[in-house]
Design a protein around this motif. Structure first.
Motif, mmCIF file in Angstrom:
data_model
loop_
_atom_site.group_PDB
_atom_site.id
_atom_site.type_symbol
_atom_site.label_atom_id
_atom_site.label_comp_id
_atom_site.label_asym_id
_atom_site.label_seq_id
_atom_site.Cartn_x
_atom_site.Cartn_y
_atom_site.Cartn_z
ATOM 1 N N PRO A 1 -1.106 1.071 -11.436
ATOM 2 C CA PRO A 1 -0.617 0.218 -12.516
ATOM 3 C C PRO A 1 0.760 -0.357 -12.175
ATOM 4 N N GLU A 2 1.102 -1.444 -12.818
ATOM 5 C CA GLU A 2 2.416 -2.061 -12.651
ATOM 6 C C GLU A 2 3.503 -1.024 -12.938
ATOM 7 N N GLY A 3 4.498 -0.952 -12.082
ATOM 8 C CA GLY A 3 5.618 -0.033 -12.284
ATOM 9 C C GLY A 3 5.315 1.424 -11.957
ATOM 10 N N ALA A 4 4.198 1.692 -11.301
ATOM 11 C CA ALA A 4 3.830 3.069 -10.969
ATOM 12 C C ALA A 4 4.900 3.713 -10.095
ATOM 13 N N ARG A 5 5.173 4.976 -10.385
ATOM 14 C CA ARG A 5 6.151 5.731 -9.597
ATOM 15 C C ARG A 5 5.438 6.894 -8.923
ATOM 16 N N GLU A 6 5.592 6.943 -7.622
ATOM 17 C CA GLU A 6 4.947 7.991 -6.835
ATOM 18 C C GLU A 6 5.777 9.274 -6.870
ATOM 19 N N VAL A 7 5.096 10.396 -6.672
ATOM 20 C CA VAL A 7 5.732 11.705 -6.591
ATOM 21 C C VAL A 7 5.147 12.410 -5.371
ATOM 22 N N ILE A 8 5.989 12.854 -4.466
ATOM 23 C CA ILE A 8 5.537 13.494 -3.236
ATOM 24 C C ILE A 8 4.922 14.853 -3.559
ATOM 25 N N SER A 9 3.737 15.089 -3.011
ATOM 26 C CA SER A 9 3.070 16.383 -3.190
ATOM 27 C C SER A 9 3.464 17.316 -2.050
ATOM 28 N N ASP A 10 3.049 18.574 -2.160
ATOM 29 C CA ASP A 10 3.378 19.525 -1.099
ATOM 30 C C ASP A 10 2.538 19.316 0.162
ATOM 31 N N GLU A 11 1.578 18.362 0.115
ATOM 32 C CA GLU A 11 0.779 18.040 1.302
ATOM 33 C C GLU A 11 1.448 16.978 2.175
ATOM 34 N N SER A 12 2.530 16.392 1.653
ATOM 35 C CA SER A 12 3.165 15.265 2.339
ATOM 36 C C SER A 12 4.613 15.563 2.686
ATOM 37 N N GLN B 1 -14.966 9.930 -7.826
ATOM 38 C CA GLN B 1 -14.103 10.830 -8.596
ATOM 39 C C GLN B 1 -13.270 11.715 -7.663
ATOM 40 N N ALA B 2 -13.863 12.173 -6.565
ATOM 41 C CA ALA B 2 -13.118 12.971 -5.586
ATOM 42 C C ALA B 2 -11.972 12.145 -4.994
ATOM 43 N N ALA B 3 -12.243 10.892 -4.650
ATOM 44 C CA ALA B 3 -11.207 10.016 -4.102
ATOM 45 C C ALA B 3 -10.101 9.778 -5.129
ATOM 46 N N THR B 4 -10.503 9.599 -6.388
ATOM 47 C CA THR B 4 -9.528 9.387 -7.468
ATOM 48 C C THR B 4 -8.657 10.624 -7.653
ATOM 49 N N ARG B 5 -9.280 11.794 -7.699
ATOM 50 C CA ARG B 5 -8.534 13.045 -7.861
ATOM 51 C C ARG B 5 -7.544 13.230 -6.715
ATOM 52 N N GLU B 6 -8.017 13.030 -5.486
ATOM 53 C CA GLU B 6 -7.133 13.163 -4.327
ATOM 54 C C GLU B 6 -5.972 12.174 -4.412
ATOM 55 N N GLY B 7 -6.271 10.931 -4.804
ATOM 56 C CA GLY B 7 -5.214 9.929 -4.944
ATOM 57 C C GLY B 7 -4.172 10.345 -5.965
ATOM 58 N N ARG B 8 -4.627 10.855 -7.105
ATOM 59 C CA ARG B 8 -3.689 11.307 -8.151
ATOM 60 C C ARG B 8 -2.860 12.499 -7.684
ATOM 61 N N GLU B 9 -3.536 13.482 -7.065
ATOM 62 C CA GLU B 9 -2.828 14.678 -6.613
ATOM 63 C C GLU B 9 -1.777 14.355 -5.563
ATOM 64 N N GLU B 10 -2.094 13.488 -4.637
ATOM 65 C CA GLU B 10 -1.189 13.229 -3.520
ATOM 66 C C GLU B 10 -0.148 12.156 -3.810
ATOM 67 N N VAL C 1 0.857 -1.190 0.000
ATOM 68 C CA VAL C 1 0.000 0.000 0.000
ATOM 69 C C VAL C 1 0.889 1.235 0.000
ATOM 70 N N LEU C 2 0.409 2.287 -0.654
ATOM 71 C CA LEU C 2 1.122 3.554 -0.690
ATOM 72 C C LEU C 2 0.505 4.473 0.353
ATOM 73 N N LEU C 3 1.302 4.859 1.339
ATOM 74 C CA LEU C 3 0.832 5.756 2.388
ATOM 75 C C LEU C 3 1.583 7.075 2.301
ATOM 76 N N THR C 4 0.911 8.117 2.723
ATOM 77 C CA THR C 4 1.500 9.446 2.732
ATOM 78 C C THR C 4 1.716 9.894 4.169
ATOM 79 N N LEU C 5 2.873 10.447 4.432
ATOM 80 C CA LEU C 5 3.153 11.017 5.749
ATOM 81 C C LEU C 5 2.614 12.444 5.712
ATOM 82 N N HIS C 6 1.432 12.608 6.259
ATOM 83 C CA HIS C 6 0.708 13.874 6.170
ATOM 84 C C HIS C 6 1.500 14.995 6.832
ATOM 85 N N ARG C 7 1.689 16.061 6.100
ATOM 86 C CA ARG C 7 2.526 17.169 6.568
ATOM 87 C C ARG C 7 1.983 17.803 7.855
ATOM 88 N N ARG C 8 0.698 18.099 7.919
ATOM 89 C CA ARG C 8 0.138 18.769 9.105
ATOM 90 C C ARG C 8 -0.058 17.819 10.278
#
Length: 184
Positions: A139-150, A89-98, A62-69
């Motif tokens: 997807p297979e091989g997905a690469r995460e990118v840290i957002s400014d919220e994390s 769609q809101a959950a999907t958008r949040e997942g993509r953004e973060e 699982v991909l977890l985010t260390l929440h900044r706040r």
């Protein structure tokens, strides 16, 4: 269909896995009925939110985010926006953004509901997020990118989570992995 109508429909038709989840489902539905702005961050002290637990393509991590706040490892998620057509769609958008992962496959049916107090969310205390939680597969091989919220993002084995992961996240991971076993 408006976002509020979608929330009403999703919560009306969702099969809660137990009595406590059914109690939350009823509470969320009541909130949606009583507040025209039930899904807006402007609805105080409580409002519906949407989150997505991102799971690896092989369902082992699982991909977890260390929440900044908050300084805690959590699933991706947050406030609904006026441009969101549905809770999924809101959950999907949040997942993509973060996460920075664009091609998430989100199960359109919620996995769990989680009501939790949120410090600093609006002028009224205590305030709560009435979170509708989904599971998303990367997807297979997905690469995460840290957002400014994390402060950090990390892939963790479903049975090898970092210290301090609270029970609500553990419950979501267990429910999501059960759901993924049911999907062909």
């Amino acid at each position: 269909m408006t976002l509020r109508e979608d929330a009403r429909d999703v919560l009306t038709h969702w099969s809660a896995p137990d009595d406590e989840q059914d109690r939350l489902r009823s509470l969320y539905l009541d909130h949606v009925e009583r507040h025209d702005d039930a899904l807006s961050r402007e609805c105080h002290p409580d409002h519906l939110t949407a989150s997505a637990l991102i799971v690896s393509a092989d369902h082992t991590r699982v991909l977890l985010t260390l929440h900044r706040r908050l300084g805690r490892w959590l699933q991706t998620g947050g406030h609904c926006e006026s441009s969101d057509a549905s809770l999924a769609q809101a959950a999907t958008r949040e997942g993509r953004e973060e996460s920075g992962i664009d091609d998430l496959a989100v199960d359109p049916d919620p996995v769990l509901l989680s009501l939790h107090e949120v410090p600093g969310c609006g002028p009224v205390r205590p305030s709560h997020h009435l979170d509708v939680q989904y599971v998303a597969v990367a997807p297979e091989g997905a690469r995460e990118v840290i957002s400014d919220e994390s402060d950090d993002l990390g892939w963790f084995g479903v049975h090898d989570l970092p210290d301090g992961v609270d029970q609500s996240v553990r419950d979501l991971i267990a429910a999501a992995t059960r759901r993924l076993r049911e999907i062909p």
